[in-house]
Design an enzyme around this catalytic site. Structure first.
Site, PDB file in Angstrom:
ATOM      1  N   ASN A  13       0.713  -1.016   0.306  1.00  0.00           N
ATOM      2  CA  ASN A  13      -0.339  -0.418  -0.233  1.00  0.00           C
ATOM      3  C   ASN A  13       0.981   1.544  -0.047  1.00  0.00           C
ATOM      4  O   ASN A  13       1.531   1.866   1.070  1.00  0.00           O
ATOM      5  CB  ASN A  13      -0.310  -0.147   1.440  1.00  0.00           C
ATOM      6  CG  ASN A  13      -1.537   1.116   1.334  1.00  0.00           C
ATOM      7  OD1 ASN A  13      -1.765   2.056   0.455  1.00  0.00           O
ATOM      8  ND2 ASN A  13      -2.248   1.490   2.571  1.00  0.00           N
ATOM      9  N   TRP A  14       0.789   2.124  -1.408  1.00  0.00           N
ATOM     10  CA  TRP A  14       1.729   2.845  -0.857  1.00  0.00           C
ATOM     11  C   TRP A  14       1.586   3.906  -0.692  1.00  0.00           C
ATOM     12  O   TRP A  14       2.624   5.217  -0.945  1.00  0.00           O
ATOM     13  CB  TRP A  14       2.322   3.146  -2.934  1.00  0.00           C
ATOM     14  CG  TRP A  14       3.483   2.203  -3.393  1.00  0.00           C
ATOM     15  CD1 TRP A  14       4.012   1.098  -2.520  1.00  0.00           C
ATOM     16  CD2 TRP A  14       3.633   2.288  -4.928  1.00  0.00           C
ATOM     17  NE1 TRP A  14       4.837   0.671  -3.022  1.00  0.00           N
ATOM     18  CE2 TRP A  14       5.104   1.655  -4.721  1.00  0.00           C
ATOM     19  CE3 TRP A  14       3.533   3.162  -6.320  1.00  0.00           C
ATOM     20  CZ2 TRP A  14       5.598   1.020  -5.868  1.00  0.00           C
ATOM     21  CZ3 TRP A  14       4.561   2.792  -6.855  1.00  0.00           C
ATOM     22  CH2 TRP A  14       5.237   1.401  -6.770  1.00  0.00           C
ATOM     23  N   LYS A  15      -0.205   4.360  -0.653  1.00  0.00           N
ATOM     24  CA  LYS A  15      -1.048   5.478   0.460  1.00  0.00           C
ATOM     25  C   LYS A  15      -0.561   6.604  -0.821  1.00  0.00           C
ATOM     26  O   LYS A  15       0.473   6.491  -1.769  1.00  0.00           O
ATOM     27  CB  LYS A  15       0.363   6.177   1.286  1.00  0.00           C
ATOM     28  CG  LYS A  15      -0.491   4.330   2.593  1.00  0.00           C
ATOM     29  CD  LYS A  15       0.172   4.721   4.205  1.00  0.00           C
ATOM     30  CE  LYS A  15       0.024   3.542   4.818  1.00  0.00           C
ATOM     31  NZ  LYS A  15      -0.025   3.430   6.262  1.00  0.00           N
ATOM     32  N   HIS A  99     -10.126   1.548   4.660  1.00  0.00           N
ATOM     33  CA  HIS A  99      -8.826   1.566   5.022  1.00  0.00           C
ATOM     34  C   HIS A  99      -8.795   3.010   6.046  1.00  0.00           C
ATOM     35  O   HIS A  99      -9.646   3.419   5.720  1.00  0.00           O
ATOM     36  CB  HIS A  99      -7.062   2.070   4.102  1.00  0.00           C
ATOM     37  CG  HIS A  99      -6.428   1.940   5.164  1.00  0.00           C
ATOM     38  ND1 HIS A  99      -5.491   2.731   5.799  1.00  0.00           N
ATOM     39  CD2 HIS A  99      -4.520   0.952   4.499  1.00  0.00           C
ATOM     40  CE1 HIS A  99      -4.304   2.978   5.988  1.00  0.00           C
ATOM     41  NE2 HIS A  99      -4.064   1.570   5.389  1.00  0.00           N
ATOM     42  N   GLU A 101      -7.043   5.094   7.474  1.00  0.00           N
ATOM     43  CA  GLU A 101      -6.872   6.586   6.657  1.00  0.00           C
ATOM     44  C   GLU A 101      -7.955   7.135   6.475  1.00  0.00           C
ATOM     45  O   GLU A 101      -8.024   8.321   6.794  1.00  0.00           O
ATOM     46  CB  GLU A 101      -5.142   6.247   6.331  1.00  0.00           C
ATOM     47  CG  GLU A 101      -4.204   6.351   6.946  1.00  0.00           C
ATOM     48  CD  GLU A 101      -3.206   5.484   5.887  1.00  0.00           C
ATOM     49  OE1 GLU A 101      -3.212   5.821   5.393  1.00  0.00           O
ATOM     50  OE2 GLU A 101      -2.133   5.095   7.108  1.00  0.00           O
ATOM     51  N   GLU A 171      -6.257  -4.655  10.744  1.00  0.00           N
ATOM     52  CA  GLU A 171      -5.354  -3.586  10.894  1.00  0.00           C
ATOM     53  C   GLU A 171      -5.664  -2.765  12.098  1.00  0.00           C
ATOM     54  O   GLU A 171      -6.277  -1.855  11.946  1.00  0.00           O
ATOM     55  CB  GLU A 171      -5.066  -2.705   9.632  1.00  0.00           C
ATOM     56  CG  GLU A 171      -5.691  -3.351   8.546  1.00  0.00           C
ATOM     57  CD  GLU A 171      -4.048  -2.196   7.389  1.00  0.00           C
ATOM     58  OE1 GLU A 171      -3.390  -2.680   6.594  1.00  0.00           O
ATOM     59  OE2 GLU A 171      -4.709  -1.490   7.478  1.00  0.00           O
ATOM     60  N   GLY A 177       1.141   2.428  10.624  1.00  0.00           N
ATOM     61  CA  GLY A 177       2.742   3.326  10.609  1.00  0.00           C
ATOM     62  C   GLY A 177       3.283   3.707  12.167  1.00  0.00           C
ATOM     63  O   GLY A 177       3.561   4.721  12.530  1.00  0.00           O
ATOM     64  N   SER A 216       2.815  -1.956  10.278  1.00  0.00           N
ATOM     65  CA  SER A 216       3.946  -2.230  10.785  1.00  0.00           C
ATOM     66  C   SER A 216       4.508  -3.373  10.853  1.00  0.00           C
ATOM     67  O   SER A 216       5.280  -3.952  11.430  1.00  0.00           O
ATOM     68  CB  SER A 216       4.169  -1.972  12.650  1.00  0.00           C
ATOM     69  OG  SER A 216       4.006  -0.150  12.745  1.00  0.00           O
TER      70      SER A 216
HETATM   71  C1  PEP Z   1      -1.053   0.336   5.830  1.00  0.00           C
HETATM   72  O1  PEP Z   1      -1.104   1.488   5.466  1.00  0.00           O
HETATM   73  O2  PEP Z   1      -1.931  -0.468   5.850  1.00  0.00           O
HETATM   74  C2  PEP Z   1      -0.056  -0.644   6.820  1.00  0.00           C
HETATM   75  C3  PEP Z   1      -0.265  -1.351   7.465  1.00  0.00           C
HETATM   76  O3  PEP Z   1       0.930   0.721   6.782  1.00  0.00           O
HETATM   77  P1  PEP Z   1       2.349   0.586   7.523  1.00  0.00           P
HETATM   78  O4  PEP Z   1       2.753  -1.227   7.367  1.00  0.00           O
HETATM   79  O5  PEP Z   1       3.521   1.920   7.098  1.00  0.00           O
HETATM   80  O6  PEP Z   1       1.829  -0.122   9.165  1.00  0.00           O
END
Ligand code: PEP
Length: 258
Positions: A13-15, A99, A101, A171, A177, A216
């Site tokens: 997931n490049w966001k 997601h 976010e 998640e 993050g 993470s």
């Molecule tokens: C995500 O964006 O879904 C995610 C798990 O990010 P990260 O790996 O940076 O925690």
């Protein structure tokens, strides 16, 4: 119930990161170093403007691609939205839905998320549905109730059968993050809870459902997480922007199966 996994799934997931030049370097590296993997499906989910770049660089490779959101409507006067049909036009096979976010920053309701999930399936896309609790909810011990409610919005309107050939990504919001991943034990319990919830309603769906862990994940904890029963792979944010780290995570997935 424990689902025996034959193939892992690792999703980048490049966001809202990247540009044509950086993406090109990253994708070239992925293609070179992941081509030998046989038991892991890799997916890159990039911002919409780069879907054409993913299509041109990843077609004929073992890496699929997708988007990070989709419109709930089919077509029409919805300025700024991108439909499921448009994603398939660019060869997308996957789309991330709900997601946290987006749910937080854009007030996405569970009902909206449910509609997007079904809309994606209608167009042959594999939805990657994100579920998970906040830190306060975990500390209060209500994490299973929270995840259950998120799943119920879809189950109550569309039935559990829609989870066949779909992906749920657990998640925990406190792990995204933050550098603080769930422990294998915490993840194991939640993944088993999700698997059992779907299997109690529809065995066929649970047999065709993948459950990812996200939050993470790094090359070190991936080794421990990917061998946990019912963890079928990972959704990777930060580490997917670093070729060596993402590739090491994909190799950890491969090793966990073979
Ligand atoms: C995500 O964006 O879904 C995610 C798990 O990010 P990260 O790996 O940076 O925690």
């Amino acid at each position: 119930m424990t689902q025996k996994t034959t193939q892992k799934l690792v999703v980048a997931n490049w966001k809202m990161h990247g540009n044509l030049k950086q993406n090109s370097a990253l994708l070239t590296d992925f293609v070179e170093n992941l081509s030998a993997l046989k038991h892991t499906q890799m997916v890159v989910c990039a911002p919409y403007p780069y879907l054409a770049q993913l299509q041109s660089m990843l077609q004929h490779t073992n890496i699929a691609w997708g988007a990070q959101n989709v419109a709930k409507n089919e077509v029409g006067a919805f300025t700024g939205e991108v439909s499921a049909a448009m994603l398939t036009d660019f060869g997308c096979k996957y789309v991330i839905i709900g997601h946290s976010e987006r749910a937080t920053a854009y007030c996405e309701s569970d009902e909206n998320i449910a509609t997007k999930f079904v809309q994606a399936k209608r167009h042959g896309l594999t939805p990657i549905l994100c579920v998970g609790e906040t830190l306060i909810e975990r500390e209060a011990g209500v994490m299973e109730m929270v995840v259950s409610k998120q799943l119920d919005t879809i189950i109550n309107t569309h039935g559990a059968a829609v989870f066949a050939d779909a992906v749920i990504s657990y998640e925990p919001i406190w792990a995204i993050g933050t550098g603080l991943a769930a422990t294998p034990e915490q993840a194991k319990n939640m993944h088993l809870f999700i698997r059992n919830k779907i299997s109690n309603l529809n065995i066929e769906a649970t047999n065709r459902l993948k459950i990812l862990y996200g939050g993470s994940v790094n090359p070190q904890n991936a080794v421990q997480l990917f061998v946990v029963p019912n963890i079928d792979g990972g959704l990777i944010g930060k580490c997917s922007l670093n070729a060596q780290e993402f590739e090491a995570i994909c190799h950890a997935a491969e090793t966990s199966v073979t």
